[in-house]
Design a protein around this motif. Structure first.
Motif, PDB file in Angstrom:
ATOM      1  N   SER A 133       0.875  -1.261   0.228  1.00  0.00           N
ATOM      2  CA  SER A 133      -0.198   0.197  -0.086  1.00  0.00           C
ATOM      3  C   SER A 133       0.950   1.143  -0.140  1.00  0.00           C
ATOM      4  O   SER A 133       0.672   2.144  -0.694  1.00  0.00           O
ATOM      5  N   ASP A 134       1.821   1.172   0.686  1.00  0.00           N
ATOM      6  CA  ASP A 134       2.830   2.412   0.588  1.00  0.00           C
ATOM      7  C   ASP A 134       3.345   2.560  -0.662  1.00  0.00           C
ATOM      8  O   ASP A 134       3.658   3.648  -1.241  1.00  0.00           O
ATOM      9  N   ILE A 135       3.891   1.348  -1.001  1.00  0.00           N
ATOM     10  CA  ILE A 135       4.630   1.512  -2.378  1.00  0.00           C
ATOM     11  C   ILE A 135       3.528   2.169  -3.570  1.00  0.00           C
ATOM     12  O   ILE A 135       3.945   3.125  -4.369  1.00  0.00           O
ATOM     13  N   MET A 136       2.396   1.565  -3.454  1.00  0.00           N
ATOM     14  CA  MET A 136       1.349   1.966  -4.422  1.00  0.00           C
ATOM     15  C   MET A 136       0.961   3.519  -4.341  1.00  0.00           C
ATOM     16  O   MET A 136       0.740   4.288  -5.285  1.00  0.00           O
ATOM     17  N   PHE A 137       0.785   4.180  -3.153  1.00  0.00           N
ATOM     18  CA  PHE A 137       0.517   5.490  -2.912  1.00  0.00           C
ATOM     19  C   PHE A 137       1.781   6.351  -3.393  1.00  0.00           C
ATOM     20  O   PHE A 137       1.517   7.416  -4.259  1.00  0.00           O
ATOM     21  N   ALA A 138       2.978   6.109  -3.238  1.00  0.00           N
ATOM     22  CA  ALA A 138       4.109   6.558  -3.896  1.00  0.00           C
ATOM     23  C   ALA A 138       4.224   6.599  -5.188  1.00  0.00           C
ATOM     24  O   ALA A 138       4.359   7.536  -5.992  1.00  0.00           O
ATOM     25  N   MET A 139       3.785   5.658  -5.657  1.00  0.00           N
ATOM     26  CA  MET A 139       3.803   5.341  -7.319  1.00  0.00           C
ATOM     27  C   MET A 139       2.665   6.384  -8.020  1.00  0.00           C
ATOM     28  O   MET A 139       2.914   6.853  -8.847  1.00  0.00           O
ATOM     29  N   GLU A 140       1.388   6.226  -7.162  1.00  0.00           N
ATOM     30  CA  GLU A 140       0.323   6.946  -7.696  1.00  0.00           C
ATOM     31  C   GLU A 140       0.612   8.668  -7.807  1.00  0.00           C
ATOM     32  O   GLU A 140       0.518   9.421  -8.757  1.00  0.00           O
ATOM     33  N   GLN A 141       1.504   9.140  -6.768  1.00  0.00           N
ATOM     34  CA  GLN A 141       1.803  10.545  -6.634  1.00  0.00           C
ATOM     35  C   GLN A 141       2.845  10.771  -7.680  1.00  0.00           C
ATOM     36  O   GLN A 141       2.646  11.778  -8.520  1.00  0.00           O
ATOM     37  N   ASN A 142       3.892   9.864  -8.100  1.00  0.00           N
ATOM     38  CA  ASN A 142       4.750  10.145  -8.986  1.00  0.00           C
ATOM     39  C   ASN A 142       3.915  10.157 -10.306  1.00  0.00           C
ATOM     40  O   ASN A 142       4.312  10.968 -11.183  1.00  0.00           O
ATOM     41  N   PHE A 143       3.027   9.265 -10.634  1.00  0.00           N
ATOM     42  CA  PHE A 143       2.546   9.138 -11.983  1.00  0.00           C
ATOM     43  C   PHE A 143       1.734  10.473 -11.924  1.00  0.00           C
ATOM     44  O   PHE A 143       1.500  10.767 -13.237  1.00  0.00           O
TER      45      PHE A 143
END
Length: 499
Positions: free
Chosen positions: A171-181
């Motif tokens: 979930s942490d990785i997904m949140f960081a990737m969504e912000q970057n995207f």
């Protein structure tokens, strides 16, 4: 007589004839009356004799019927006694068979009950063993199930903890990737809009400039084309007319040439097709002729082969017919011989039946000398299916067992009689020898004295060798025993039968 003669003398010739005629008629009438009376008397006597004959015949028939009834009743009584004895014997035999079968049935029931009890005991034992095994397997299954449940619970708790950790990290990785995207997407959208506006403006300017330039160029080219067209039309009008005329002629000649070429082509095609047809027909005719010749040769060869086969078959059928005729004649002769033999056997059986005793009529088959166990073994052996060919052939003739019993009995009687005949013949020869020796002993002549003589006795011994002593029991039995019955053999009678 003198009166009649005087009376006749007084009569005339006619009166005399009339008188004699009347007298003759009277005598004839008297004679007829006597004959009628005699005939009536004989008829009455004949009727009386016939009545007496009928009465006597009825009386004789009645007495003869009584005699025949008495004789027939005696015969029927004897037959009934014989049949009753036979029936009692059969009933006794059936009762013994029934008793033996009942005994076998009781033994079979006992064996069945014993086998059933042993089978039930074995089944109970097997059921107990199966129950014990099932209980043991159930306990083992429960232990293993508890161990597996404990292992499953521990492993499940470990997997749940690990899964929760991995889910939090994911979930942490997904949140960081969504912000970057999202950031990259916004930057790309802004760059794309700016570049699209610039390219669109530049294309519009270039398009407007090219349109103006092309319109000017097209107008100049159109003016030049119109001028050149007018000049060309003015210079090429005469040539055009001549060209049109030549073109029309050329088209006409081309059409004619084309028509002629088509005709030539059709003719050449027809010629070539006819040539090909002719060649094909020639080839087909040659092939057909060749095929017909081959078929003719093959048909001739096949005909010759069939003719040879037919001749062979005729010879074979003729041989078979000859063989069949010979075999049928031999079979007919054999059947006639067997029929004659059967008739001779039947005649012999009738003759033997006449000389049978009452005991043989009542008990035609001799009693067996086997024990009950041996009889049971024999019956069991007869009930078993035959395993060899010879046994199977003998099994088919088991119904002739009674016949062979009677035949063997008759054969044994014949052998015994033959032996008795041989013994009696030997005794007869010995007695003849003794009689001859005795006669030679009581007579005296040169021939007897020249031979061994029983009269010469020295020391109370004769020089004659006595073959049979006087004290022989057989000789004594023949001399003092009861008279023997004369028996005529059936074989002796059969030899003198008319063929």
């Amino acid at each position: 007589m003198p009166k009649k003669s005087g009376k006749l003398a007084k009569m005339t010739e006619e009166e005399r004839i009339l008188y004699l005629e009347q007298q003759r008629l009277a005598e004839e009438e008297m004679r007829k009356k006597k004959e009628d009376m005699l005939t009536q008397f004989l008829k009455d006597k004949l009727n009386k004799e016939e009545k007496a004959t009928k009465f006597n015949m009825n009386k004789l028939n009645h007495q003869w019927r009584n005699i025949m009834r008495e004789a027939k009743s005696k015969e029927l009584k004897k037959d009934i006694e014989i049949l009753s004895q036979t029936f009692e014997r059969v009933v006794d035999r059936k009762e013994s068979v029934i008793k033996s079968l009942a005994k076998d049935l009781v033994e079979a029931e006992e064996q069945y009950s014993m086998a059933l009890r042993s089978h039930l005991q074995n089944v109970d034992h097997l059921v107990d063993l199966q129950n014990q095994r099932l209980e043991q397997l159930q306990t083992e299954f429960d232990c293993e199930k508890e161990i597996l449940i404990e292992e499953f619970d521990t492993e499940r708790s470990m997997l749940v903890d690990q899964h929760s950790k991995e889910m939090s990290e994911a979930s942490d990785i997904m949140f960081a990737m969504e912000q970057n995207f999202n950031e990259r997407e916004n930057e790309a959208k802004s760059d794309f809009q700016s570049m699209r506006d610039e390219i669109k403006n530049k294309n519009l300017e270039e398009k407007h400039a090219l349109r103006v330039q092309l319109e000017m160029t097209v107008e100049d080219l159109w003016n030049q084309f119109q001028a050149a067209l007018r000049n060309y039309q003015e210079t090429t009008e005469e040539r055009k007319k001549s060209f049109e005329e030549l073109k029309a002629k050329d088209e006409k000649s081309a059409k004619e040439i084309e028509m002629q070429m088509r005709k030539l082509q059709r003719l050449s095609d027809n010629i070539s097709s006819l040539k090909t047809k002719m060649g094909n027909n020639a080839k087909e005719c040659e092939e057909r002729n060749k095929q017909l010749r081959e078929e003719r040769e093959s048909m001739i060869a096949h005909f010759q082969e069939l003719k040879g086969q037919m001749n062979k078959l005729r010879e074979a059928e003729r041989e078979r017919l000859t063989k069949l005729t010979l075999e049928s004649n031999a079979a007919i002769k054999e059947l006639k011989r067997k029929a004659e033999k059967g008739e001779r056997i039947l005649r012999l059986a009738e003759m033997c039946r006449k000389v049978e005793t009452e005991e043989e009529k009542v008990l035609p088959f001799y009693a067996t000398s086997l024990t009950e166990e041996e009889l049971e073994d024999v019956e069991a052996a007869t009930l078993e299916p035959p395993s060899e060919k010879m046994a199977a052939v003998m099994y088919e003739y088991t119904s002739l067992e009674n016949f062979w019993k009677r035949y063997n009995k008759a054969l044994l009687d014949k052998v015994a009689l033959d032996k008795e005949k041989a013994v009696l013949f030997q005794e007869n020869q010995q007695l003849r020898t003794l009689l001859k020796q005795y006669l030679d002993g009581i007579s005296v002549n040169d021939e007897i004295l020249s031979q061994v003589n029983p009269l010469f006795v020295i020391n109370n011994r004769s020089n004659i060798k006595m073959n049979v002593p006087v004290m022989d029991p057989r000789v004594r039995r023949q001399a003092t025993g009861p008279p023997t019955n004369v028996v005529i053999e059936a074989a002796h009678v059969a030899k003198h039968l008319p063929s």
